[in-house]
Scaffold this motif. Structure first.
Motif, PDB file in Angstrom:
ATOM      1  N   ASN A 101       1.279 -10.440  -5.942  1.00  0.00           N
ATOM      2  CA  ASN A 101       2.464 -10.490  -6.784  1.00  0.00           C
ATOM      3  C   ASN A 101       1.959 -10.596  -8.211  1.00  0.00           C
ATOM      4  OD1 ASN A 101       4.493 -10.461  -4.757  1.00  0.00           O
ATOM      5  ND2 ASN A 101       4.098 -12.615  -4.352  1.00  0.00           N
ATOM      6  N   GLY A 102       2.533  -9.802  -9.120  1.00  0.00           N
ATOM      7  CA  GLY A 102       2.033  -9.886 -10.474  1.00  0.00           C
ATOM      8  C   GLY A 102       2.743  -8.989 -11.461  1.00  0.00           C
ATOM      9  N   LYS A 103       2.390  -9.229 -12.739  1.00  0.00           N
ATOM     10  CA  LYS A 103       2.897  -8.453 -13.852  1.00  0.00           C
ATOM     11  C   LYS A 103       1.728  -8.083 -14.763  1.00  0.00           C
ATOM     12  CE  LYS A 103       7.468 -10.570 -14.134  1.00  0.00           C
ATOM     13  NZ  LYS A 103       8.428 -11.275 -14.983  1.00  0.00           N
ATOM     14  N   TYR A 104       1.751  -6.836 -15.249  1.00  0.00           N
ATOM     15  CA  TYR A 104       0.819  -6.339 -16.268  1.00  0.00           C
ATOM     16  C   TYR A 104      -0.648  -6.418 -15.847  1.00  0.00           C
ATOM     17  CZ  TYR A 104       5.123  -7.569 -18.712  1.00  0.00           C
ATOM     18  OH  TYR A 104       6.439  -7.718 -19.062  1.00  0.00           O
ATOM     19  N   CYS A 105      -0.946  -6.118 -14.599  1.00  0.00           N
ATOM     20  CA  CYS A 105      -2.309  -6.258 -14.077  1.00  0.00           C
ATOM     21  C   CYS A 105      -2.935  -4.909 -13.736  1.00  0.00           C
ATOM     22  CB  CYS A 105      -2.306  -7.118 -12.808  1.00  0.00           C
ATOM     23  SG  CYS A 105      -1.756  -8.801 -13.084  1.00  0.00           S
ATOM     24  N   ASP A 106      -4.266  -4.896 -13.727  1.00  0.00           N
ATOM     25  CA  ASP A 106      -5.054  -3.805 -13.167  1.00  0.00           C
ATOM     26  C   ASP A 106      -5.719  -4.349 -11.922  1.00  0.00           C
ATOM     27  OD1 ASP A 106      -4.637  -1.642 -14.961  1.00  0.00           O
ATOM     28  OD2 ASP A 106      -5.936  -2.627 -16.415  1.00  0.00           O
ATOM     29  N   LEU A 107      -5.428  -3.717 -10.785  1.00  0.00           N
ATOM     30  CA  LEU A 107      -5.898  -4.200  -9.492  1.00  0.00           C
ATOM     31  C   LEU A 107      -6.657  -3.082  -8.780  1.00  0.00           C
ATOM     32  CD1 LEU A 107      -5.622  -6.646  -7.532  1.00  0.00           C
ATOM     33  CD2 LEU A 107      -3.555  -5.566  -6.675  1.00  0.00           C
ATOM     34  N   ASN A 108      -7.934  -3.326  -8.480  1.00  0.00           N
ATOM     35  CA  ASN A 108      -8.782  -2.375  -7.761  1.00  0.00           C
ATOM     36  C   ASN A 108      -9.335  -3.088  -6.537  1.00  0.00           C
ATOM     37  OD1 ASN A 108      -9.100   0.019  -9.742  1.00  0.00           O
ATOM     38  ND2 ASN A 108      -9.424  -1.799 -11.007  1.00  0.00           N
ATOM     39  N   LEU A 109      -8.858  -2.701  -5.350  1.00  0.00           N
ATOM     40  CA  LEU A 109      -9.241  -3.433  -4.141  1.00  0.00           C
ATOM     41  C   LEU A 109     -10.151  -2.653  -3.200  1.00  0.00           C
ATOM     42  CD1 LEU A 109      -5.986  -5.326  -3.129  1.00  0.00           C
ATOM     43  CD2 LEU A 109      -7.888  -6.105  -4.533  1.00  0.00           C
ATOM     44  N   GLY A 110     -10.555  -1.462  -3.532  1.00  0.00           N
ATOM     45  CA  GLY A 110     -11.428  -0.707  -2.633  1.00  0.00           C
ATOM     46  C   GLY A 110     -10.743  -0.430  -1.309  1.00  0.00           C
ATOM     47  N   ASN A 111     -11.534  -0.351  -0.227  1.00  0.00           N
ATOM     48  CA  ASN A 111     -10.964  -0.118   1.107  1.00  0.00           C
ATOM     49  C   ASN A 111     -10.138  -1.330   1.522  1.00  0.00           C
ATOM     50  OD1 ASN A 111     -12.248   2.354   1.242  1.00  0.00           O
ATOM     51  ND2 ASN A 111     -14.057   1.496   2.214  1.00  0.00           N
ATOM     52  N   THR A 112      -8.908  -1.070   1.973  1.00  0.00           N
ATOM     53  CA  THR A 112      -7.980  -2.155   2.275  1.00  0.00           C
ATOM     54  C   THR A 112      -7.300  -1.886   3.614  1.00  0.00           C
ATOM     55  OG1 THR A 112      -7.572  -2.398  -0.098  1.00  0.00           O
ATOM     56  CG2 THR A 112      -6.012  -3.459   1.386  1.00  0.00           C
ATOM     57  N   GLY A 113      -7.330  -2.883   4.489  1.00  0.00           N
ATOM     58  CA  GLY A 113      -6.635  -2.757   5.766  1.00  0.00           C
ATOM     59  C   GLY A 113      -5.136  -2.814   5.570  1.00  0.00           C
ATOM     60  N   GLU A 114      -4.636  -3.960   5.102  1.00  0.00           N
ATOM     61  CA  GLU A 114      -3.211  -4.149   4.838  1.00  0.00           C
ATOM     62  C   GLU A 114      -3.023  -4.629   3.407  1.00  0.00           C
ATOM     63  OE1 GLU A 114      -1.208  -6.761   7.566  1.00  0.00           O
ATOM     64  OE2 GLU A 114      -2.439  -6.084   9.232  1.00  0.00           O
ATOM     65  N   PHE A 115      -2.046  -4.046   2.718  1.00  0.00           N
ATOM     66  CA  PHE A 115      -1.699  -4.454   1.360  1.00  0.00           C
ATOM     67  C   PHE A 115      -0.202  -4.703   1.301  1.00  0.00           C
ATOM     68  CE2 PHE A 115      -0.051  -3.490  -2.866  1.00  0.00           C
ATOM     69  CZ  PHE A 115      -0.834  -4.318  -3.657  1.00  0.00           C
ATOM     70  N   LYS A 116       0.190  -5.866   0.767  1.00  0.00           N
ATOM     71  CA  LYS A 116       1.612  -6.181   0.635  1.00  0.00           C
ATOM     72  C   LYS A 116       1.877  -6.793  -0.728  1.00  0.00           C
ATOM     73  CE  LYS A 116       5.543  -8.618   2.573  1.00  0.00           C
ATOM     74  NZ  LYS A 116       6.057  -9.550   3.551  1.00  0.00           N
ATOM     75  N   THR A 117       2.965  -6.344  -1.355  1.00  0.00           N
ATOM     76  CA  THR A 117       3.439  -6.978  -2.575  1.00  0.00           C
ATOM     77  C   THR A 117       4.942  -7.201  -2.462  1.00  0.00           C
ATOM     78  OG1 THR A 117       3.604  -6.855  -4.994  1.00  0.00           O
ATOM     79  CG2 THR A 117       3.666  -4.756  -3.806  1.00  0.00           C
ATOM     80  N   ASP A 118       5.363  -8.410  -2.788  1.00  0.00           N
ATOM     81  CA  ASP A 118       6.787  -8.738  -2.801  1.00  0.00           C
ATOM     82  C   ASP A 118       7.399  -8.460  -4.167  1.00  0.00           C
ATOM     83  OD1 ASP A 118       6.855  -9.644  -0.145  1.00  0.00           O
ATOM     84  OD2 ASP A 118       6.191 -11.633  -0.738  1.00  0.00           O
ATOM     85  N   ASP A 119       6.597  -8.596  -5.227  1.00  0.00           N
ATOM     86  CA  ASP A 119       7.109  -8.457  -6.590  1.00  0.00           C
ATOM     87  C   ASP A 119       6.004  -7.929  -7.494  1.00  0.00           C
ATOM     88  OD1 ASP A 119       8.724  -8.621  -8.821  1.00  0.00           O
ATOM     89  OD2 ASP A 119       8.539 -10.790  -9.037  1.00  0.00           O
ATOM     90  N   SER A 120       6.140  -6.679  -7.918  1.00  0.00           N
ATOM     91  CA  SER A 120       5.139  -6.036  -8.759  1.00  0.00           C
ATOM     92  C   SER A 120       5.834  -5.412  -9.961  1.00  0.00           C
ATOM     93  CB  SER A 120       4.402  -4.968  -7.943  1.00  0.00           C
ATOM     94  OG  SER A 120       3.412  -4.339  -8.706  1.00  0.00           O
ATOM     95  N   TYR A 121       5.350  -5.734 -11.175  1.00  0.00           N
ATOM     96  CA  TYR A 121       5.995  -5.247 -12.390  1.00  0.00           C
ATOM     97  C   TYR A 121       4.937  -4.743 -13.363  1.00  0.00           C
ATOM     98  CZ  TYR A 121       9.054  -5.122 -16.485  1.00  0.00           C
ATOM     99  OH  TYR A 121       9.767  -4.725 -17.581  1.00  0.00           O
ATOM    100  N   ASP A 122       4.996  -3.463 -13.683  1.00  0.00           N
ATOM    101  CA  ASP A 122       4.131  -2.824 -14.680  1.00  0.00           C
ATOM    102  C   ASP A 122       2.642  -3.050 -14.393  1.00  0.00           C
ATOM    103  OD1 ASP A 122       3.556  -1.235 -16.835  1.00  0.00           O
ATOM    104  OD2 ASP A 122       4.031  -2.738 -18.359  1.00  0.00           O
TER     105      ASP A 122
END
Length: 186
Positions: A101-122
């Motif tokens: 969950n986040g705002k105004y971020c750069d997120l690089n996670l590489g290989n990912t099994g499961e990804f979930k976000t409830d609240d993502s802004y910009d």
């Protein structure tokens, strides 16, 4: 100030303010910090409450990070990562399960099994080979996937989703939103 710790054989709770910290290997760390820099060789798990810090962690199994204005970089292959962020830059090699969950971020996670976000802004979210993605709510975000098996986006607004290819076990894309763009290059 500067602190250099060798190997920490017990779980530890640490509080720092404007400190450069070096840690060898450690069990589970609970860190509360502001304006500090961390260099960690190997950690079993880290739970961090951070403000304007820089983290470099070579290897780590699990991470829970609550932060504003911080950077976190790891070559680790995480079992689980939980992120609640504001204006942060995060890069990890891979994650089996990622919650964000986040705002105004750069997120690089590489290989990912499961990804979930409830609240993502910009946010700019970049995932490599990914199995399952679930987005509950998102506005003004850019999502880049090297590949994906399942993509469910419940409520998106003006997002851009780019998918380089669909995995061989692809099961579907479901999106509900306004003014967005989905591009599949497969």
């Amino acid at each position: 100030s500067k602190i250099k710790l060798g190997n920490v054989t017990q779980d530890a709770g640490l509080v720092f303010y404007d400190t450069d910290v070096e840690i060898g290997t450690c069990k589970n760390l609970n860190i509360n910090s502001k304006y500090s820099k961390f260099d960690v060789s190997k950690a079993e798990g880290m739970e961090i409450d951070s403000y304007d810090d820089n983290f470099k962690v070579d290897a780590i199994n699990s991470l829970k990070l609550t932060s504003k204005y911080s950077d976190f970089v790891s070559q680790g292959n995480l079992r689980e990562i939980k992120l609640d962020l504001y204006d942060c830059n995060i890069t990890v090699n891979s994650a089996e399960r990622a919650f964000f969950n986040g705002k105004y971020c750069d997120l690089n996670l590489g290989n990912t099994g499961e990804f979930k976000t409830d609240d993502s802004y910009d946010n700019n979210i970049h995932l490599a080979n990914t199995k399952k993605v679930e987005v509950i709510q998102s506005k003004y975000c850019e999502f880049d996937f090297a590949s994906v098996t399942s993509l469910k986006m419940a409520d998106i607004y003006d997002d851009v989703i780019k998918i380089e290819k669909l995995n061989s076990d692809f099961s579907g894309i479901s999106a509900n939103g306004k003014y967005g763009k989905i591009a599949v290059e497969a």
